[in-house]
Design a protein around this motif. Sequence first.
Motif, PDB file in Angstrom:
ATOM      1  N   ASP A 292       0.812  -1.222   0.000  1.00  0.00           N
ATOM      2  CA  ASP A 292       0.000   0.000   0.000  1.00  0.00           C
ATOM      3  C   ASP A 292       0.843   1.269   0.000  1.00  0.00           C
ATOM      4  OD1 ASP A 292      -2.434  -1.326   0.004  1.00  0.00           O
ATOM      5  OD2 ASP A 292      -2.515  -1.469   2.183  1.00  0.00           O
ATOM      6  N   VAL A 293       2.176   1.144  -0.028  1.00  0.00           N
ATOM      7  CA  VAL A 293       3.036   2.322   0.105  1.00  0.00           C
ATOM      8  C   VAL A 293       2.821   3.304  -1.048  1.00  0.00           C
ATOM      9  CG1 VAL A 293       5.434   3.116   0.065  1.00  0.00           C
ATOM     10  CG2 VAL A 293       4.772   1.231   1.548  1.00  0.00           C
ATOM     11  N   ALA A 294       2.782   2.807  -2.291  1.00  0.00           N
ATOM     12  CA  ALA A 294       2.595   3.711  -3.431  1.00  0.00           C
ATOM     13  C   ALA A 294       1.245   4.420  -3.345  1.00  0.00           C
ATOM     14  CB  ALA A 294       2.706   2.937  -4.746  1.00  0.00           C
ATOM     15  N   ALA A 295       0.198   3.672  -3.003  1.00  0.00           N
ATOM     16  CA  ALA A 295      -1.129   4.283  -2.876  1.00  0.00           C
ATOM     17  C   ALA A 295      -1.145   5.322  -1.763  1.00  0.00           C
ATOM     18  CB  ALA A 295      -2.175   3.204  -2.603  1.00  0.00           C
ATOM     19  N   ALA A 296      -0.458   5.019  -0.659  1.00  0.00           N
ATOM     20  CA  ALA A 296      -0.401   5.967   0.451  1.00  0.00           C
ATOM     21  C   ALA A 296       0.314   7.248   0.039  1.00  0.00           C
ATOM     22  CB  ALA A 296       0.305   5.327   1.649  1.00  0.00           C
TER      23      ALA A 296
END
Length: 423
Positions: free
Chosen positions: A128-132
Amino acid sequence: MANPDFRRLWTAGFISETGDWIFMIAMPVFVYQLTGSVTATATNFILELLPGLLLSPVAGVLADRWDRRRLMIGVSLLQVLVLLPLLAVDGPGQLYLVNLVTCAQAALTTIFQPAKYALLPSVVAPEDVAAANGLASLNGNLARLLGASCGGFVVGGMGLPGVLVLDAASFLLAVALLARPFGATQTAVVREPVWRAWVAGLKEIRNQRGLRLMVLPVGLIGLAQGLFAVLFVVFVTEQLGGGEGETGLLRGVQAIGGMVGGALIGTLARRTDPGRLLGWALLVFSATTALAWNSAYVTTAIWFQAALFAVLGAPGIGVFAGRMAIVQLHTSDATRGRVLASFQSVFDGFTALGMALAGALAGMLGLPFALDVQAALLGVAGLLALWHFRPGTRTAEPDTGTATDTGAASTARAPERAPSPTP
């Protein structure tokens, strides 16, 4: 957004950045009202930019030396205290106080940002890092629209006291949101002297192949950004026949695309890895930018240009989210603040180089070709990202325990948690 820790971090960042934009827009307006001097106003603008260039390495060390959540709380409280000297300003004779406070606020903002982005991978799952990052960039655009819109009106209608109250309130609200500890903390806290800690961050970049591969794309993106900042004004004036109003409009509408891109980035980030997200976003950004520059040969209608520049904001969010995610996931938690700050210094340095070269490039090649060079730099950076981070390519050193391919997580792994429902 179903993650309560991320939701608090996201909201605190949005509120704090809104306060920053209110202050950044209101202060130059106030200085001009106070002095009537263009030079004094320009000086205030410059003082907003200098701390970011000078303090990024130190800010990165602080983000690794101290608990990041507490650092963000401390910075927010200091931002409230730093506003107080403005209460003594009652005429041009106190302009030095305005400039000192402006510089101090910009310095504190420079410290806040690396701490926030270094903390982010610890509160969300690796996938989820990119989405965050996309959502964090979305709140930056929302804060820019809200804060920049309010800043001028507040100083005009409520004066300097109104700016102080709103700005202080934003920082105190951020403190309230950050007061409760997050579920995850830093895995280690650095104790070396500042210069040794900074060098250790540079060694992390040298030793991690995934980080080394990002230096050139980040430099090219910064170079293109610097060229854009200068050539854009010339483009609007000479190619479109516009003025200050048209320049402000075309820059402002990019936030619309940025909000749309930030809302969609979660879906895109779940379907691809950060390297491909960065590469394709850069290629779309390059093509859309080239279309905007060259469409002036067909039409100079402002409504058409506004539509194109609004679209530009969307791939820009993809570029930011992919770039940040790659750096975050290829960096150990203990050095993440310093590595992020070092990459920001690379970006800022190449942006300054692009600004310095813009005039000479346009004079030597002509404005149309110089604009196409700017778009091409984004395309080259995109191709490099797609090549370096293509599926199956090892981008982390085997002996570090970090990611072994572009889709894997590094040692900056979030704590195990039950999977949340997919929206």
